[in-house]
Design a protein around this motif. Structure first.
Motif, short mmCIF file in Angstrom:
data_model
loop_
_atom_site.label_atom_id
_atom_site.label_comp_id
_atom_site.label_asym_id
_atom_site.label_seq_id
_atom_site.Cartn_x
_atom_site.Cartn_y
_atom_site.Cartn_z
N ARG A 186 0.83 -1.46 0.14
CA ARG A 186 -0.33 -0.07 0.00
C ARG A 186 0.94 1.10 0.23
NH1 ARG A 186 -4.55 -1.74 4.80
NH2 ARG A 186 -5.64 -2.70 3.47
N ASN A 187 1.89 1.08 -0.19
CA ASN A 187 3.30 1.90 0.29
C ASN A 187 3.39 3.10 1.47
OD1 ASN A 187 3.79 2.06 -2.89
ND2 ASN A 187 2.38 2.56 -3.60
N GLN A 188 2.67 1.95 1.73
CA GLN A 188 2.92 2.96 3.49
C GLN A 188 4.18 2.54 4.85
OE1 GLN A 188 -0.68 1.27 5.33
NE2 GLN A 188 -2.44 2.87 4.31
N PHE A 189 4.93 3.31 3.82
CA PHE A 189 6.41 2.58 4.17
C PHE A 189 7.03 3.06 5.74
CE2 PHE A 189 7.01 4.15 -0.55
CZ PHE A 189 6.86 2.46 -1.07
N ASP A 190 5.99 4.34 6.04
CA ASP A 190 6.72 4.49 7.90
C ASP A 190 6.00 3.39 8.68
OD1 ASP A 190 8.49 7.20 7.15
OD2 ASP A 190 6.47 8.16 7.50
N ALA A 191 4.64 3.18 8.18
CA ALA A 191 4.37 2.31 8.95
C ALA A 191 4.43 0.72 8.85
CB ALA A 191 2.13 2.27 8.68
N ALA A 192 4.96 0.37 7.55
CA ALA A 192 5.72 -0.52 7.55
C ALA A 192 6.86 -0.97 8.00
CB ALA A 192 5.80 -1.27 5.70
N ASN A 193 7.50 0.67 8.36
CA ASN A 193 9.08 0.64 8.56
C ASN A 193 8.76 0.05 10.38
OD1 ASN A 193 11.35 0.16 7.84
ND2 ASN A 193 11.53 2.49 7.00
N LYS A 194 7.86 0.54 11.22
CA LYS A 194 8.31 0.41 12.15
C LYS A 194 6.96 -0.90 12.39
CE LYS A 194 6.92 4.72 12.83
NZ LYS A 194 5.47 6.27 13.61
N THR A 195 6.47 -1.63 12.20
CA THR A 195 6.75 -3.09 11.97
C THR A 195 7.41 -3.97 12.24
OG1 THR A 195 3.88 -2.53 10.85
CG2 THR A 195 4.52 -5.12 11.17
N LEU A 196 8.25 -3.58 10.77
CA LEU A 196 9.77 -4.85 10.92
C LEU A 196 10.63 -4.84 11.85
CD1 LEU A 196 9.88 -4.13 6.87
CD2 LEU A 196 9.13 -6.28 8.15
N ASP A 197 9.82 -3.65 12.13
CA ASP A 197 11.31 -2.52 13.96
C ASP A 197 10.87 -3.64 14.61
OD1 ASP A 197 12.82 -1.34 12.00
OD2 ASP A 197 12.22 0.00 12.26
N SER A 198 9.36 -3.76 14.75
CA SER A 198 8.86 -4.40 16.29
C SER A 198 8.70 -6.36 15.82
CB SER A 198 7.10 -3.76 16.23
OG SER A 198 6.85 -4.83 15.54
N ILE A 199 9.40 -5.95 15.09
CA ILE A 199 9.47 -8.20 15.09
C ILE A 199 10.48 -8.50 15.89
CG2 ILE A 199 10.26 -9.73 13.40
CD1 ILE A 199 8.22 -8.34 11.47
N ALA A 200 11.84 -7.48 14.99
CA ALA A 200 12.67 -7.72 16.33
C ALA A 200 12.92 -7.58 17.57
CB ALA A 200 13.89 -6.90 16.15
N LEU A 201 12.06 -7.14 18.34
CA LEU A 201 11.53 -7.14 19.83
C LEU A 201 11.55 -7.70 20.20
CD1 LEU A 201 10.73 -3.06 19.81
CD2 LEU A 201 13.01 -3.73 19.99
N ILE A 202 10.23 -8.86 19.20
CA ILE A 202 9.92 -10.35 20.19
C ILE A 202 11.28 -11.15 20.19
CG2 ILE A 202 8.76 -12.16 19.23
CD1 ILE A 202 7.17 -10.04 17.35
#
Length: 135
Positions: A19-35
């Motif tokens: 959907r070209n929502q790159f900021d939200a996608a980046n935050k979501t990808l970064d959150s995976i590393a926190l698990i």
């Protein structure tokens, strides 16, 4: 088991990228590393998605750096040849760096002989080396 949660987050990030929502996608990808998990099996996938986002945003230096991380840190994984080919294409087509592109194509040809990109990389390598006239 946190693997299912990681995969759901990754799928969400892919949808956001689509959907070209790159900021939200980046935050979501970064959150995976926190698990907290013993080994994050999605690390190469996350880097690849971030590289693809940088490419879509025409941030070629950032995309190159991320693709390089994929093919150096995860050289035996399935995405390594994809990352190498993308990096070569950026150097070749977008940054006009034929020598760097040639080196990347050569690396792909020599180290990933079974890659689906090997033939295309070989053709482009020969063109850059001057063996074949570009079509």
């Amino acid at each position: 088991d946190t693997t299912g949660h990681q995969l759901r987050l990754f799928a969400t990030a892919e949808l956001l990228i689509y959907r070209n929502q790159f900021d939200a996608a980046n935050k979501t990808l970064d959150s995976i590393a926190l698990i907290p998990v013993e080994q994050n099996s999605l690390e190469d996938d996350i880097l690849m998605q971030k590289a693809n986002m940088a490419f879509k945003k025409k941030d070629y230096p950032a995309a190159l750096q991320l693709y390089e991380q994929v093919y150096t840190k995860f050289g035996t994984d399935i995405l390594a040849d994809d990352a190498l080919m993308q990096a070569a294409k950026i150097e070749d087509s977008y940054l006009n760096e034929p020598e760097k592109a040639k080196a990347l194509y050569e690396k792909l040809i020599l180290e990933y002989k079974g890659s689906v990109y090997a033939v295309d990389a070989g053709q482009r390598y020969r063109i850059l080396r001057g063996d074949v006239m570009a079509q």
